[in-house]
Design an enzyme around this catalytic site. Structure first.
Site, PDB file in Angstrom:
ATOM      1  N   LYS A 205       0.838  -1.191   0.000  1.00 39.56           N
ATOM      2  CA  LYS A 205       0.000   0.000   0.000  1.00 39.56           C
ATOM      3  C   LYS A 205       0.884   1.256   0.000  1.00 39.56           C
ATOM      4  O   LYS A 205       0.685   2.163  -0.791  1.00 39.56           O
ATOM      5  CB  LYS A 205      -0.911  -0.031   1.227  1.00 39.56           C
ATOM      6  N   GLU A 211      10.589  -4.663   4.479  1.00 39.06           N
ATOM      7  CA  GLU A 211      10.656  -6.085   4.105  1.00 39.06           C
ATOM      8  C   GLU A 211      10.323  -6.253   2.625  1.00 39.06           C
ATOM      9  O   GLU A 211      11.026  -6.952   1.882  1.00 39.06           O
ATOM     10  CB  GLU A 211       9.656  -6.914   4.930  1.00 39.06           C
ATOM     11  N   GLU A 356      -4.693  -6.404  14.832  1.00 40.83           N
ATOM     12  CA  GLU A 356      -4.217  -5.090  14.396  1.00 40.83           C
ATOM     13  C   GLU A 356      -5.355  -4.072  14.477  1.00 40.83           C
ATOM     14  O   GLU A 356      -5.129  -2.881  14.654  1.00 40.83           O
ATOM     15  CB  GLU A 356      -3.664  -5.174  12.961  1.00 40.83           C
ATOM     16  N   HIS A 387      -4.537 -33.126  17.885  1.00 45.93           N
ATOM     17  CA  HIS A 387      -3.414 -33.972  18.289  1.00 45.93           C
ATOM     18  C   HIS A 387      -2.245 -33.148  18.801  1.00 45.93           C
ATOM     19  O   HIS A 387      -1.123 -33.631  18.862  1.00 45.93           O
ATOM     20  CB  HIS A 387      -2.998 -34.871  17.123  1.00 45.93           C
ATOM     21  N   LYS A 515       9.476  -0.609  14.011  1.00 45.43           N
ATOM     22  CA  LYS A 515      10.062  -0.273  12.701  1.00 45.43           C
ATOM     23  C   LYS A 515      11.126   0.804  12.882  1.00 45.43           C
ATOM     24  O   LYS A 515      12.216   0.717  12.325  1.00 45.43           O
ATOM     25  CB  LYS A 515       8.975   0.299  11.777  1.00 45.43           C
TER      26      LYS A 515
HETATM   27  O1  F6P Z   1       3.321  -2.610   9.635  1.00 46.15           O
HETATM   28  C1  F6P Z   1       1.978  -2.963   9.567  1.00 46.15           C
HETATM   29  C2  F6P Z   1       1.453  -2.753   8.192  1.00 46.15           C
HETATM   30  O2  F6P Z   1       1.364  -1.405   7.912  1.00 46.15           O
HETATM   31  C3  F6P Z   1       0.109  -3.435   8.001  1.00 46.15           C
HETATM   32  O3  F6P Z   1      -0.934  -2.690   8.487  1.00 46.15           O
HETATM   33  C4  F6P Z   1       0.096  -3.634   6.524  1.00 46.15           C
HETATM   34  O4  F6P Z   1      -0.866  -4.555   6.127  1.00 46.15           O
HETATM   35  C5  F6P Z   1       1.511  -4.097   6.298  1.00 46.15           C
HETATM   36  O5  F6P Z   1       2.279  -3.353   7.214  1.00 46.15           O
HETATM   37  C6  F6P Z   1       2.036  -3.888   4.904  1.00 46.15           C
HETATM   38  O6  F6P Z   1       2.025  -2.546   4.535  1.00 46.15           O
HETATM   39  P1  F6P Z   1       2.207  -2.123   3.037  1.00 46.15           P
HETATM   40  O7  F6P Z   1       1.108  -2.725   2.245  1.00 46.15           O
HETATM   41  O8  F6P Z   1       2.157  -0.628   3.027  1.00 46.15           O
HETATM   42  O9  F6P Z   1       3.538  -2.637   2.570  1.00 46.15           O
END
Ligand code: F6P
Length: 554
Positions: A205, A211, A356, A387, A515
């Protein structure tokens, strides 16, 4: 007035004391109609909440609390595009993404639906071109593998749905999901795909998530190295990369051409985004028609949720039962137990959705909540759990409410398996409810020839206290439509709980500090020396790692 000072809240507290040790089985004895009176059916889902310590009076009081919290008005505000995400001043309109009606949905007077339809149209086009072998890799071969690089909401939704709907997938087009910044995740995926026939979708987003960007850059490096002979970098990226994001500048800077960038909007929260272009891997691997069926199932649940009185409203009742467990009975966790291997990732998906959204300690005004909010969500496919951790559910010292989820009909199974699956699911809810008394244990042991001291010694270990609550959700079958409805059911359940707790379910500031600090620790690791300002434990950990690490890159 504070939530806990409200008469409706106090009435529930008093009622909880009166209920005292009432056993759920007594409630069945008192009301022969309980199985039907305490279950609801809509959108192809049976929601049976009769196996909970909830009487007709409990339900009446819970509904009064919901009315007192103006739930119908809060629901309307969400659907109408009001800026209910108060800390980010955003509307919350994932429901617009699956709005199958012709009705406009506006934010500040602006209809969002033309934009939604335009992106859906582009997704359809992309799905058709990739599935039809028209969109190809740079060497002219059709795509066989899609690698989605994203994390959190940009990973879990499409991962969960494509896995859940495995029988509807296309054998010629496999989806892979890379989320972890641990290089092992990407490396393991790259090891099984062919660069010539792989399409990467970078889903983020914000397009700033460390990552995802780290994995995306490494994937791009890999592709450019593997296909170096096939053309210049920009042509390779043009053919093999697509992006889903609200940050179009960043996707362009990465080198992804505008025709391959699918946008969405700030009024779609990450954990609510699988209905947007974040669902592209779903549309690609299952086909756009299936994706639309998923949207249609969710829309059906939206309509049920928006228009049905609270007492017959599945998400609302589920929310109230959960709230009763958390705030009045003190049960702080909820186990999600899908009796379907394909729903393997549902617990993880719901974990993000719920924790969340409602893992918040202050209310909308910023005042500390003096009541418990969102539960700890955990779980695993049912029979496997039996199990492993079910011992704790049956005989542990804590009571763990559980949602059992099962489909009456299998889409893809082998002879005899589905009945066994159903039998296990239903029997577990019965065992949790009924338990086994000391007298029953003694009778059983006696029948096996045991007696005397040995019998008495073993009896307490074999007693099940029972009276352990559960909900059962029965789908007709696990198909795109019912899955859409099921996900929307949980989204709205979480909404109602957050609305009663008066918290903002749509921000996630709690993920920020880690973060921020990770940036500092990364600098320490890269420079080989911890900076000043860490606590002694953190400093020692950094020093220890610096001394012991010995990276091996293959
Ligand atoms: O760090 C949490 C978060 O912002 C989540 O809310 C979100 O789904 C995820 O990281 C990934 O964020 P993005 O789609 O901006 O990479």
């Amino acid at each position: 007035m504070r939530l806990t000072d409200r008469p409706t809240w106090k009435a529930l507290l008093a009622h909880c004391r009166e209920m005292g040790e009432t056993r759920i089985l007594d409630l069945f004895d008192r009301d022969p109609e309980r199985p039907s009176g305490f279950s609801l059916e809509a959108c192809g889902i049976l929601f049976d909440y009769s196996k909970n310590p909830v009487s007709a009076e409990t339900r009446r009081l819970l509904l009064a609390l919901a009315e007192d919290a103006s739930i119908p008005a809060q629901v309307a505000a969400m659907f109408e595009g009001k800026r209910i995400n108060v800390t980010e001043k955003r509307a919350v309109l994932h429901t617009a993404l699956r709005n199958r009606s012709k009705k406009p949905i506006t934010v500040d007077g602006q209809d969002v639906m033309p934009g939604v339809r335009a992106v859906l149209g582009r997704m359809r086009g992309m799905a058709e071109r990739v599935r039809g072998g028209i969109a190809k890799g740079v060497t002219g071969k059709a795509f066989t593998d899609i690698v989605n690089i994203g994390i959190g909401g940009s990973d879990l939704g499409p991962l969960m749905v494509t896995t859940a709907l495995r029988p509807y997938g296309s054998p010629g087009l496999r989806a892979h999901f890379v989320s972890n910044v641990d290089g092992a995740h990407l490396a393991a995926t790259l090891a099984v795909v062919n660069p010539e026939t792989t399409l990467f979708i970078i889903s983020s987003k914000t397009f700033t998530t460390l990552e995802t960007l780290t994995n995306a850059k490494s994937a791009r490096e890999w592709l450019l190295t593997k296909l170096a002979a096939a053309g210049p970098a920009e042509i390779l990226v043009e053919h093999h990369f697509a992006a889903v994001s609200t940050n179009l500048e960043a996707t362009a800077a990465f080198g992804i051409i505008p025709e391959r960038v699918f946008g969405f909007w700030d009024w779609v929260g990450g954990r609510y985004s699988l209905w947007s272009a974040i669902g592209l891997p779903i549309a690609l691997t299952l086909g756009f028609e299936r994706f639309e069926e998923l949207l249609a199932g969710a829309f059906e649940m939206d309509e049920h949720f928006r228009t049905t009185p609270l007492e017959r409203n599945l998400p609302a009742m589920a929310a109230l039962i959960g709230l009763w467990h958390i705030d009045f009975l003190g049960h702080r966790t909820l186990a999600i137990l899908p009796y379907a291997q394909d729903l393997l990732y549902l617990p993880a998906f719901l974990q993000q959705l719920d924790m969340e959204s409602n893992g918040k300690r202050v209310d909308r005004s910023g005042a500390a909540a003096d009541y418990l909010t969102g539960p700890v969500i955990w779980g695993a496919p049912g029979t496997n759990g039996q199990h492993a951790f079910f011992q704790h559910l049956h005989q542990g010292t804590q009571v763990t409410p559980a949602d059992f989820i099962v489909a009456a009909n299998a889409v893809d199974t082998l002879p005899g398996h589905n009945d066994m699956l159903l039998a296990n699911c239903i029997a577990q809810t019965e065992a949790l409810l009924r338990g086994k008394s000391a007298d029953e244990v003694r009778a059983e042991l006696k029948a096996r020839g045991m007696q005397g001291e040995e019998l008495e010694r073993l009896t307490p270990h074999r007693v099940f206290p029972g009276n352990r609550p559960s909900n059962t959700l029965v789908l007709q079958r696990l198909d795109p439509r019912s899955l859409g409805a099921l996900i929307a059911f949980y989204e709205h359940k979480v909404f109602v709980q957050g609305a009663i707790w008066n918290i903002n379910s749509f921000d996630q500031w709690g993920v920020e500090l880690g973060k921020q600090l990770a940036g500092g620790v990364l600098a320490d690791l890269e420079s080989g020396k911890p900076a000043a300002g860490h606590d002694p434990s953190t400093r020692r950990l950094i020093e220890y790692v610096l001394k012991s690490r010995n990276d091996v890159t293959t």
